[in-house]
Design a protein around this motif. Structure first.
Motif, PDB file in Angstrom:
ATOM      1  N   GLU A  25      41.814   5.851 -24.993  1.00  0.00           N
ATOM      2  CA  GLU A  25      40.774   6.767 -24.501  1.00  0.00           C
ATOM      3  C   GLU A  25      39.385   6.349 -24.984  1.00  0.00           C
ATOM      4  OE1 GLU A  25      42.199  10.551 -25.871  1.00  0.00           O
ATOM      5  OE2 GLU A  25      43.582  10.769 -24.181  1.00  0.00           O
ATOM      6  N   TYR A  26      39.284   5.888 -26.225  1.00  0.00           N
ATOM      7  CA  TYR A  26      37.999   5.450 -26.776  1.00  0.00           C
ATOM      8  C   TYR A  26      37.479   4.224 -26.026  1.00  0.00           C
ATOM      9  CZ  TYR A  26      34.579   3.423 -29.925  1.00  0.00           C
ATOM     10  OH  TYR A  26      33.442   2.864 -30.439  1.00  0.00           O
ATOM     11  N   VAL A  27      38.347   3.231 -25.830  1.00  0.00           N
ATOM     12  CA  VAL A  27      37.927   2.012 -25.136  1.00  0.00           C
ATOM     13  C   VAL A  27      37.595   2.332 -23.684  1.00  0.00           C
ATOM     14  CG1 VAL A  27      38.613  -0.321 -24.417  1.00  0.00           C
ATOM     15  CG2 VAL A  27      39.210   0.511 -26.708  1.00  0.00           C
ATOM     16  N   GLU A  28      38.373   3.218 -23.063  1.00  0.00           N
ATOM     17  CA  GLU A  28      38.091   3.622 -21.683  1.00  0.00           C
ATOM     18  C   GLU A  28      36.718   4.294 -21.588  1.00  0.00           C
ATOM     19  OE1 GLU A  28      40.280   6.002 -18.097  1.00  0.00           O
ATOM     20  OE2 GLU A  28      40.507   6.828 -20.105  1.00  0.00           O
ATOM     21  N   LYS A  29      36.446   5.236 -22.483  1.00  0.00           N
ATOM     22  CA  LYS A  29      35.164   5.941 -22.458  1.00  0.00           C
ATOM     23  C   LYS A  29      34.004   4.979 -22.691  1.00  0.00           C
ATOM     24  CE  LYS A  29      32.434   9.605 -24.634  1.00  0.00           C
ATOM     25  NZ  LYS A  29      31.207   8.884 -24.339  1.00  0.00           N
ATOM     26  N   THR A  30      34.151   4.094 -23.659  1.00  0.00           N
ATOM     27  CA  THR A  30      33.088   3.140 -23.950  1.00  0.00           C
ATOM     28  C   THR A  30      32.848   2.216 -22.761  1.00  0.00           C
ATOM     29  OG1 THR A  30      33.621   3.228 -26.305  1.00  0.00           O
ATOM     30  CG2 THR A  30      32.314   1.348 -25.551  1.00  0.00           C
ATOM     31  N   GLN A  84      11.244  -4.308 -12.103  1.00  0.00           N
ATOM     32  CA  GLN A  84      11.805  -3.001 -12.433  1.00  0.00           C
ATOM     33  C   GLN A  84      12.635  -3.014 -13.717  1.00  0.00           C
ATOM     34  OE1 GLN A  84      13.970  -1.096  -9.283  1.00  0.00           O
ATOM     35  NE2 GLN A  84      12.667  -1.991  -7.716  1.00  0.00           N
ATOM     36  N   ALA A  85      13.055  -4.186 -14.157  1.00  0.00           N
ATOM     37  CA  ALA A  85      13.917  -4.259 -15.340  1.00  0.00           C
ATOM     38  C   ALA A  85      13.476  -5.418 -16.214  1.00  0.00           C
ATOM     39  CB  ALA A  85      15.375  -4.443 -14.927  1.00  0.00           C
ATOM     40  N   PRO A  86      13.629  -5.277 -17.526  1.00  0.00           N
ATOM     41  CA  PRO A  86      13.240  -6.371 -18.415  1.00  0.00           C
ATOM     42  C   PRO A  86      14.223  -7.538 -18.308  1.00  0.00           C
ATOM     43  CG  PRO A  86      14.305  -4.634 -19.669  1.00  0.00           C
ATOM     44  CD  PRO A  86      14.156  -4.129 -18.252  1.00  0.00           C
ATOM     45  N   VAL A  87      13.769  -8.705 -18.749  1.00  0.00           N
ATOM     46  CA  VAL A  87      14.656  -9.856 -18.857  1.00  0.00           C
ATOM     47  C   VAL A  87      15.807  -9.478 -19.787  1.00  0.00           C
ATOM     48  CG1 VAL A  87      14.808 -12.248 -19.706  1.00  0.00           C
ATOM     49  CG2 VAL A  87      12.771 -11.480 -18.459  1.00  0.00           C
ATOM     50  N   ASN A  88      17.000  -9.923 -19.451  1.00  0.00           N
ATOM     51  CA  ASN A  88      18.211  -9.673 -20.256  1.00  0.00           C
ATOM     52  C   ASN A  88      18.561  -8.194 -20.359  1.00  0.00           C
ATOM     53  OD1 ASN A  88      18.602 -12.442 -20.760  1.00  0.00           O
ATOM     54  ND2 ASN A  88      17.212 -12.358 -22.502  1.00  0.00           N
ATOM     55  N   PHE A  89      18.334  -7.449 -19.286  1.00  0.00           N
ATOM     56  CA  PHE A  89      18.682  -6.023 -19.339  1.00  0.00           C
ATOM     57  C   PHE A  89      20.173  -5.827 -19.571  1.00  0.00           C
ATOM     58  CE2 PHE A  89      19.120  -6.936 -14.798  1.00  0.00           C
ATOM     59  CZ  PHE A  89      20.256  -6.226 -14.433  1.00  0.00           C
ATOM     60  N   VAL A  90      21.001  -6.754 -19.093  1.00  0.00           N
ATOM     61  CA  VAL A  90      22.451  -6.644 -19.314  1.00  0.00           C
ATOM     62  C   VAL A  90      22.754  -6.763 -20.804  1.00  0.00           C
ATOM     63  CG1 VAL A  90      24.707  -7.702 -18.868  1.00  0.00           C
ATOM     64  CG2 VAL A  90      23.036  -7.491 -17.009  1.00  0.00           C
ATOM     65  N   GLU A  91      22.219  -7.794 -21.435  1.00  0.00           N
ATOM     66  CA  GLU A  91      22.457  -7.995 -22.860  1.00  0.00           C
ATOM     67  C   GLU A  91      21.914  -6.827 -23.681  1.00  0.00           C
ATOM     68  OE1 GLU A  91      21.407 -10.243 -20.719  1.00  0.00           O
ATOM     69  OE2 GLU A  91      22.550 -12.089 -21.009  1.00  0.00           O
ATOM     70  N   ASN A  92      20.783  -6.268 -23.246  1.00  0.00           N
ATOM     71  CA  ASN A  92      20.206  -5.122 -23.959  1.00  0.00           C
ATOM     72  C   ASN A  92      21.149  -3.919 -23.928  1.00  0.00           C
ATOM     73  OD1 ASN A  92      17.912  -6.618 -24.500  1.00  0.00           O
ATOM     74  ND2 ASN A  92      16.762  -5.787 -22.773  1.00  0.00           N
ATOM     75  N   VAL A  93      21.754  -3.673 -22.780  1.00  0.00           N
ATOM     76  CA  VAL A  93      22.706  -2.556 -22.677  1.00  0.00           C
ATOM     77  C   VAL A  93      23.914  -2.823 -23.558  1.00  0.00           C
ATOM     78  CG1 VAL A  93      24.338  -1.388 -21.135  1.00  0.00           C
ATOM     79  CG2 VAL A  93      21.980  -1.766 -20.402  1.00  0.00           C
ATOM     80  N   VAL A  94      24.475  -4.001 -23.452  1.00  0.00           N
ATOM     81  CA  VAL A  94      25.677  -4.331 -24.223  1.00  0.00           C
ATOM     82  C   VAL A  94      25.395  -4.263 -25.724  1.00  0.00           C
ATOM     83  CG1 VAL A  94      27.367  -6.148 -24.714  1.00  0.00           C
ATOM     84  CG2 VAL A  94      26.675  -5.681 -22.351  1.00  0.00           C
ATOM     85  N   ALA A  95      24.211  -4.695 -26.135  1.00  0.00           N
ATOM     86  CA  ALA A  95      23.868  -4.680 -27.568  1.00  0.00           C
ATOM     87  C   ALA A  95      23.886  -3.260 -28.143  1.00  0.00           C
ATOM     88  CB  ALA A  95      22.500  -5.319 -27.786  1.00  0.00           C
ATOM     89  N   ARG A  96      23.575  -2.276 -27.321  1.00  0.00           N
ATOM     90  CA  ARG A  96      23.606  -0.881 -27.818  1.00  0.00           C
ATOM     91  C   ARG A  96      25.020  -0.439 -28.193  1.00  0.00           C
ATOM     92  NH1 ARG A  96      19.878   0.533 -23.232  1.00  0.00           N
ATOM     93  NH2 ARG A  96      21.660   1.554 -22.275  1.00  0.00           N
ATOM     94  N   TYR A  97      26.013  -1.087 -27.626  1.00  0.00           N
ATOM     95  CA  TYR A  97      27.414  -0.726 -27.892  1.00  0.00           C
ATOM     96  C   TYR A  97      28.076  -1.655 -28.893  1.00  0.00           C
ATOM     97  CZ  TYR A  97      26.983   2.560 -24.110  1.00  0.00           C
ATOM     98  OH  TYR A  97      26.579   3.611 -23.323  1.00  0.00           O
ATOM     99  N   ASN A  98      27.416  -2.725 -29.257  1.00  0.00           N
ATOM    100  CA  ASN A  98      27.991  -3.669 -30.204  1.00  0.00           C
ATOM    101  C   ASN A  98      27.913  -3.080 -31.593  1.00  0.00           C
ATOM    102  OD1 ASN A  98      28.901  -5.787 -31.701  1.00  0.00           O
ATOM    103  ND2 ASN A  98      27.421  -7.264 -30.919  1.00  0.00           N
ATOM    104  N   THR A  99      29.057  -2.873 -32.196  1.00  0.00           N
ATOM    105  CA  THR A  99      29.109  -2.263 -33.528  1.00  0.00           C
ATOM    106  C   THR A  99      29.393  -3.293 -34.603  1.00  0.00           C
ATOM    107  OG1 THR A  99      31.448  -1.720 -33.250  1.00  0.00           O
ATOM    108  CG2 THR A  99      29.833  -0.024 -32.633  1.00  0.00           C
ATOM    109  N   GLY A 100      29.108  -4.546 -34.306  1.00  0.00           N
ATOM    110  CA  GLY A 100      29.311  -5.585 -35.296  1.00  0.00           C
ATOM    111  C   GLY A 100      30.629  -6.323 -35.158  1.00  0.00           C
ATOM    112  N   GLY A 101      31.450  -5.926 -34.201  1.00  0.00           N
ATOM    113  CA  GLY A 101      32.711  -6.644 -33.984  1.00  0.00           C
ATOM    114  C   GLY A 101      32.479  -7.885 -33.177  1.00  0.00           C
ATOM    115  N   ASN A 102      33.534  -8.657 -32.991  1.00  0.00           N
ATOM    116  CA  ASN A 102      33.423  -9.897 -32.211  1.00  0.00           C
ATOM    117  C   ASN A 102      33.620  -9.635 -30.747  1.00  0.00           C
ATOM    118  OD1 ASN A 102      33.012 -11.278 -34.564  1.00  0.00           O
ATOM    119  ND2 ASN A 102      35.153 -11.804 -34.823  1.00  0.00           N
TER     120      ASN A 102
END
Length: 102
Positions: A25-30, A84-102
């Motif tokens: 459920e956690y991985v699904e929600k994330t 309309q969007a900054p360069v690397n908007f995809v990486e910016n979104v993903v970085a918000r969810y990166n909790t230090g894991g690989n």
């Protein structure tokens, strides 16, 4: 003196199943949260790139979630070809969810 832990292990299978369910459920929600944020961050002209975000959620514990976009020009949008969007908007979104894991 002997301490018997058999009572603790009686429900171990149930506890493991509950933990595994919570993990899925956690991985699904994330995964779905990342998809939502990518949709919102994607620049829109006709909406094709925004509609291109597809999430695959896990069905079993320890299965990863995934979000992908196969629209041919999504890479160019991510490289900054839209004001309309900054360069690397995809990486910016993903970085918000990166909790230090690989």
């Amino acid at each position: 003196m002997k301490i018997d832990f058999s009572d603790l292990t009686k429900n171990l299978a149930k506890d493991i199943a509950l933990t595994e369910k919570q993990l899925v459920e956690y991985v699904e929600k994330t995964t779905l949260d990342v998809q939502r944020d990518l949709i919102l961050a994607t620049p829109v002209d006709e909406g094709t790139a925004r509609r291109g975000w597809i999430a695959t959620t896990p069905t079993k514990p320890f299965e990863p979630g995934a979000v992908e976009n196969n629209v041919e020009y999504i890479g160019k949008l991510n490289d900054g070809h839209s004001k309309q969007a900054p360069v690397n908007f995809v990486e910016n979104v993903v970085a918000r969810y990166n909790t230090g894991g690989n």
